[in-house]
Design a protein around this motif. Structure first.
Motif, short mmCIF file in Angstrom:
data_model
loop_
_atom_site.label_atom_id
_atom_site.label_comp_id
_atom_site.label_asym_id
_atom_site.label_seq_id
_atom_site.Cartn_x
_atom_site.Cartn_y
_atom_site.Cartn_z
N ARG A 105 -2.00 4.53 -5.45
CA ARG A 105 -0.31 5.32 -5.61
C ARG A 105 0.30 5.45 -4.48
N SER A 106 0.29 4.74 -3.71
CA SER A 106 1.63 4.93 -2.34
C SER A 106 2.58 3.78 -2.15
N SER A 107 1.67 2.35 -3.24
CA SER A 107 2.08 1.20 -2.92
C SER A 107 3.04 1.02 -4.61
N ALA A 108 2.30 1.71 -5.46
CA ALA A 108 2.41 1.16 -6.32
C ALA A 108 4.04 1.68 -7.53
N SER A 109 4.49 2.89 -6.34
CA SER A 109 5.79 3.85 -7.16
C SER A 109 6.81 2.16 -6.78
N GLY A 110 6.36 1.89 -5.55
CA GLY A 110 7.46 0.81 -4.69
C GLY A 110 7.46 -0.59 -5.48
#
Length: 112
Positions: free
Chosen positions: A77-82
């Motif tokens: 979740r934290s890296s997917a958007s980036g």
């Protein structure tokens, strides 16, 4: 035919050790019975410890897998958007380059 009272012939004392051809020595049986009980008790304790260890390992593995999955989900979740934003920007750059007539090699434009 006279049936006599044979109870006088039988010794019912629990303290006495009687030897019998059929049943053997009662004192030896009591000792072996105690040894058997001691052995059975040790086996019971060993089995309890074994099952406790198995249960601990299974619980540890299950909680480890749950925590690993939770960590994966949080990390995704934290890296997917980036990652999606970076991919989107890279796609726009490539699309603009193609539209403007410039040839961009995807491998050479991304430097490690």
């Amino acid at each position: 035919m006279e049936l006599g009272n044979r109870s006088n012939d039988i010794n019912l004392d629990s303290d006495s050790c009687s030897s019998d051809d059929f049943f053997g020595n009662q004192c030896e049986d009591d000792e072996s019975s105690r040894e058997e009980m001691s052995l059975m008790e040790r086996e019971r304790v060993a089995m309890c410890e074994k099952f406790e260890n198995i249960g601990f390992r299974e619980a540890f593995e299950e909680s480890h897998e749950e925590k690993l999955q939770e960590g994966f989900i949080l990390g995704y979740r934290s890296s997917a958007s980036g990652a999606f934003e970076t991919g989107f920007m890279f796609g726009r750059i490539c699309a603009n380059a193609v539209i403007s007539g410039n040839s961009i090699d995807a491998k050479s434009s991304v430097k490690a």
